[in-house]
Write a protein that holds these residues in place. Structure first.
Motif, short mmCIF file in Angstrom:
data_model
loop_
_atom_site.label_atom_id
_atom_site.label_comp_id
_atom_site.label_asym_id
_atom_site.label_seq_id
_atom_site.Cartn_x
_atom_site.Cartn_y
_atom_site.Cartn_z
N PHE A 295 -44.83 6.31 -53.90
CA PHE A 295 -43.97 6.67 -55.03
C PHE A 295 -43.50 8.12 -55.01
O PHE A 295 -42.70 8.52 -55.86
CB PHE A 295 -44.70 6.41 -56.35
CG PHE A 295 -45.18 4.99 -56.49
CD1 PHE A 295 -44.31 3.96 -56.77
CD2 PHE A 295 -46.53 4.69 -56.33
CE1 PHE A 295 -44.75 2.65 -56.89
CE2 PHE A 295 -46.98 3.39 -56.45
CZ PHE A 295 -46.10 2.36 -56.72
N GLY A 296 -43.99 8.91 -54.04
CA GLY A 296 -43.57 10.31 -53.98
C GLY A 296 -44.16 11.17 -55.07
O GLY A 296 -43.60 12.22 -55.40
N VAL A 297 -45.26 10.77 -55.67
CA VAL A 297 -45.92 11.52 -56.74
C VAL A 297 -47.00 12.39 -56.13
O VAL A 297 -47.80 11.93 -55.31
CB VAL A 297 -46.52 10.56 -57.79
CG1 VAL A 297 -47.23 11.35 -58.89
CG2 VAL A 297 -45.43 9.68 -58.38
N SER A 298 -47.06 13.66 -56.52
CA SER A 298 -48.03 14.60 -55.94
C SER A 298 -49.41 14.38 -56.57
O SER A 298 -50.03 15.31 -57.11
CB SER A 298 -47.55 16.04 -56.17
OG SER A 298 -46.29 16.25 -55.57
N THR A 310 -46.77 12.57 -65.42
CA THR A 310 -45.70 12.37 -64.43
C THR A 310 -45.27 10.92 -64.37
O THR A 310 -44.07 10.61 -64.28
CB THR A 310 -46.17 12.85 -63.05
OG1 THR A 310 -46.56 14.22 -63.12
CG2 THR A 310 -45.06 12.70 -62.02
N ILE A 311 -46.24 10.02 -64.45
CA ILE A 311 -45.92 8.59 -64.38
C ILE A 311 -45.11 8.17 -65.60
O ILE A 311 -44.14 7.41 -65.50
CB ILE A 311 -47.22 7.76 -64.27
CG1 ILE A 311 -47.92 8.06 -62.95
CG2 ILE A 311 -46.91 6.28 -64.40
CD1 ILE A 311 -49.28 7.41 -62.82
N VAL A 312 -45.47 8.68 -66.78
CA VAL A 312 -44.74 8.33 -68.00
C VAL A 312 -43.28 8.79 -67.91
O VAL A 312 -42.35 8.08 -68.29
CB VAL A 312 -45.43 8.93 -69.23
CG1 VAL A 312 -44.56 8.76 -70.47
CG2 VAL A 312 -46.78 8.27 -69.44
N SER A 313 -43.07 9.99 -67.39
CA SER A 313 -41.70 10.52 -67.31
C SER A 313 -40.88 9.86 -66.20
O SER A 313 -39.65 9.90 -66.24
CB SER A 313 -41.74 12.03 -67.08
OG SER A 313 -42.38 12.33 -65.84
N SER A 314 -41.55 9.26 -65.20
CA SER A 314 -40.82 8.66 -64.08
C SER A 314 -40.12 7.37 -64.47
O SER A 314 -39.03 7.06 -63.99
CB SER A 314 -41.76 8.39 -62.91
OG SER A 314 -42.72 7.41 -63.26
N LEU A 318 -44.16 2.47 -60.97
CA LEU A 318 -45.50 3.00 -61.23
C LEU A 318 -45.80 3.04 -62.72
O LEU A 318 -46.94 2.85 -63.14
CB LEU A 318 -45.63 4.39 -60.61
CG LEU A 318 -47.01 5.02 -60.62
CD1 LEU A 318 -48.01 4.13 -59.91
CD2 LEU A 318 -46.97 6.40 -59.97
N ALA A 319 -44.75 3.28 -63.55
CA ALA A 319 -44.96 3.34 -65.00
C ALA A 319 -45.38 1.98 -65.57
O ALA A 319 -46.03 1.91 -66.61
CB ALA A 319 -43.69 3.84 -65.69
N GLU A 320 -45.01 0.89 -64.87
CA GLU A 320 -45.41 -0.43 -65.33
C GLU A 320 -46.91 -0.67 -65.18
O GLU A 320 -47.46 -1.57 -65.82
CB GLU A 320 -44.63 -1.49 -64.55
CG GLU A 320 -43.11 -1.39 -64.74
CD GLU A 320 -42.39 -2.41 -63.87
OE1 GLU A 320 -43.08 -3.18 -63.16
OE2 GLU A 320 -41.14 -2.42 -63.89
N HIS A 321 -47.56 0.11 -64.34
CA HIS A 321 -49.01 -0.03 -64.10
C HIS A 321 -49.76 1.16 -64.66
O HIS A 321 -50.82 1.54 -64.16
CB HIS A 321 -49.29 -0.16 -62.60
CG HIS A 321 -48.61 -1.33 -61.96
ND1 HIS A 321 -49.15 -2.60 -61.92
CD2 HIS A 321 -47.39 -1.42 -61.34
CE1 HIS A 321 -48.32 -3.41 -61.30
NE2 HIS A 321 -47.24 -2.73 -60.93
N LEU A 322 -49.21 1.77 -65.72
CA LEU A 322 -49.82 2.97 -66.30
C LEU A 322 -51.22 2.67 -66.84
O LEU A 322 -52.14 3.51 -66.70
CB LEU A 322 -48.91 3.51 -67.42
CG LEU A 322 -49.41 4.74 -68.15
CD1 LEU A 322 -49.51 5.93 -67.19
CD2 LEU A 322 -48.49 5.08 -69.32
N SER A 323 -51.42 1.49 -67.42
CA SER A 323 -52.73 1.16 -68.00
C SER A 323 -53.81 1.14 -66.92
O SER A 323 -54.89 1.73 -67.09
CB SER A 323 -52.64 -0.19 -68.71
OG SER A 323 -53.91 -0.57 -69.20
N PHE A 324 -53.53 0.49 -65.80
CA PHE A 324 -54.53 0.43 -64.73
C PHE A 324 -54.78 1.81 -64.14
O PHE A 324 -55.93 2.19 -63.90
CB PHE A 324 -54.06 -0.52 -63.63
CG PHE A 324 -54.79 -0.31 -62.33
CD1 PHE A 324 -56.11 -0.72 -62.17
CD2 PHE A 324 -54.16 0.36 -61.28
CE1 PHE A 324 -56.78 -0.49 -60.98
CE2 PHE A 324 -54.83 0.59 -60.09
CZ PHE A 324 -56.14 0.16 -59.94
N VAL A 325 -53.69 2.56 -63.89
CA VAL A 325 -53.87 3.88 -63.27
C VAL A 325 -54.71 4.78 -64.16
O VAL A 325 -55.64 5.48 -63.68
CB VAL A 325 -52.49 4.51 -63.00
CG1 VAL A 325 -52.65 5.94 -62.50
CG2 VAL A 325 -51.73 3.68 -61.98
#
Length: 376
Positions: A295-298, A310-314, A318-325
Motif C-alpha cells: 500500500f506504500g504506507v511507511s 494514515t490509514i483513515v486519511s488514505s 487498507l481503510a476497509e480493514h482498519l478494524s483488523f489492523v
C-alpha cells in the motif's frame, strides 16, 4: 513691354474678382443647403421653443437629427422629458444635452436637447406631443442647485447652499409647461419603385461537381500510417512483456513472501517471556513491511497511532480493514510494551487473521526482491 504689364495686372484683378464672387455665391448656396428642412418656433410669454430637424423625409438607411431648444430668461430651469431607447417610432442612437453656464453673461439662456434617430420601417412616422417644464429660480442660484431641487441627486456636491435665499431654495418652484406639436416624418425605402419583393428570386439549377480522382500518394500515405501504427502496438506489447519478465526475475509477489513467513512463524515453538516478546516483534514487523510494499504506507517507521491515522486519511482498500489492523497492532504493542503473554491459541488465531488479511488484499503485480523476503 511697359504697356503689357498694366494689361496683365488688370486681367489678374478681373480674375480675382470673379473668383471672389463665385466663392461668396457657393457659401450662400451651401448655407441654404445645410439649413434645416423643418423649423418650428413657439413663443409663450418670455420663453421660446425652437424645434429643428435636418430633414422631413429620410430613407430607411439614413439618420435623422432632431433638436429641441428652449430660450429662457436668466434664472430658469428647463426639464426635458425623459427619453429612453426610443423616441416614438424611432430608435435613439445617441443624444446630446447643452445646459447654460451659471457665470454666462447673457440676457437669455439656451437649453438644448438633440437626438440622433434611426427608423426601423418605412412609411409615415409620427412623434407625439411632449411636455417640457420650465421653472423659475433666483438669479443667484447656480445651475447645480436648480438641478438638485429638481431631483438630480448627482449635483449634491456641486450645489453651494450658502449662496442665495435658503428658504427659496427649499420651497417648490413655480413652473410652466410647454407642449411640443406632433411631428411627422416620411421614411422611404431604398428599393426601386418597380421592385417586387413578394416574387421569389430565380434559383439556379444544381451544379455538378467534377470527381477528383484520389492520387496514388494518398493511398501510399494511408498504408504507411497503418504499418506504423501496427509496429507501434507490437513494440508496446513486446516491451510490456519484457517488463513482466524482468519483474519476475527480481523476485516474488509480496503477498507470497509474507504468507511464507507467516507459515514459518506458526510452526515455531516458543517459551519464556523473552521469546514471546521477540516473536511478536517479528510478527508486527512482517505486517508492517507488507503495508509498505502493498500500500506504500511507511508503517515500519510509524507508531501504531500514526499508522492508523494514515490509514483513515488514505480512504483506500487498507481503510476497509482498519478494524483488523488496529486490533492486530494494539495486541502486538501490549505484548512488546506491557509484558502481556497471550496463549498459544490466541497467538495462532492472530496469525490466521493476518493470513486472511494478506490473502484478501493480495496483488500479483507487487513484486519484491528475493532478499527482501528473507528478512525474518
Amino acid at each position: 513691354m511697359r504697356m503689357i504689364i498694366p494689361v496683365v495686372n488688370r486681367v489678374t484683378h478681373f480674375v480675382m474678382a470673379i473668383w471672389l464672387a463665385v466663392s461668396i455665391t457657393t457659401q450662400i448656396v451651401s448655407a441654404d443647403e445645410v439649413s434645416p428642412e423643418m423649423e418650428i418656433r413657439n413663443q409663450i410669454e418670455d420663453v421660446e421653443l425652437v424645434i429643428r430637424a435636418d430633414r422631413k423625409e429620410i430613407s430607411i438607411s439614413d439618420q435623422l437629427t432632431l433638436g429641441f431648444t428652449i430660450f429662457t430668461p436668466v434664472g430658469r430651469l428647463v426639464a426635458f422629458p425623459h427619453v429612453g431607447k426610443r423616441l416614438g417610432p424611432f430608435r435613439v442612437v445617441s443624444y446630446n444635452s447643452v445646459r447654460p453656464q451659471a457665470e454666462a453673461d447673457h440676457e437669455r439662456e439656451e437649453w438644448r436637447q438633440e437626438y440622433l434617430l434611426e427608423a426601423d420601417s418605412v412609411g409615415e412616422k409620427n412623434i407625439r406631443s411632449m411636455t417640457i417644464t420650465v421653472g423659475e429660480w433666483t438669479s443667484s442660484m447656480s445651475v447645480a442647485c436648480r438641478l438638485l431641487i429638481r431631483g438630480v441627486r448627482d449635483q449634491e456636491g456641486e450645489c453651494d447652499r450658502s449662496s442665495g435665499d435658503q428658504a427659496y431654495i427649499e420651497r417648490p418652484p413655480e413652473t410652466m409647461t410647454l407642449k411640443t406639436p406632433p411631428l411627422t416624418f416620411l421614411v422611404t425605402t431604398v428599393l426601386a419603385d418597380d421592385a417586387d419583393i413578394t416574387s421569389p428570386l430565380e434559383i439556379a439549377p444544381p451544379v455538378s461537381l467534377p470527381k477528383v480522382p484520389t492520387p496514388n500518394w494518398f493511398w501510399a500515405l494511408c498504408a504507411g500510417a497503418f504499418v506504423s501504427v501496427g509496429l507501434l502496438i507490437w513494440w508496446l506489447l513486446h516491451r510490456k512483456r519484457e517488463e513482466m519478465v524482468d519483474s519476475t526475475a527480481l523476485g516474488n509477489p509480496a503477498h507470497l513472501a509474507v504468507l511464507a513467513i507467516l507459515q514459518k512463524l506458526r510452526q515455531e515453538k516458543i517459551s519464556g517471556s523473552a521469546a514471546v516478546d521477540a516473536f511478536y516483534v517479528r510478527l508486527s514487523d512482517v505486517l508492517r513491511r507488507y503495508a509498505l510494499w502493498r500500500f506504500g504506507v511507511s508503517a515500519p517507521y510509524q507508531t501504531t497511532e500514526e499508522l492508523l491515522a494514515t490509514i483513515v486519511s488514505s480512504k483506500g482498500i487498507l481503510a476497509e480493514h482498519l478494524s483488523f489492523v488496529g486490533k492486530f497492532f494494539h495486541h502486538c504493542d501490549a505484548v512488546k510494551f506491557a509484558q502481556h503473554e497471550p496463549s498459544d491459541l490466541v497467538r495462532n488465531n492472530f496469525i490466521d487473521e493476518a493470513v486472511s488479511f494478506v490473502t484478501v488484499t493480495a496483488d500479483d503485480q507487487v513484486m519484491i526482491p528475493a532478499e527482501e523476503g528473507k528478512f525474518s
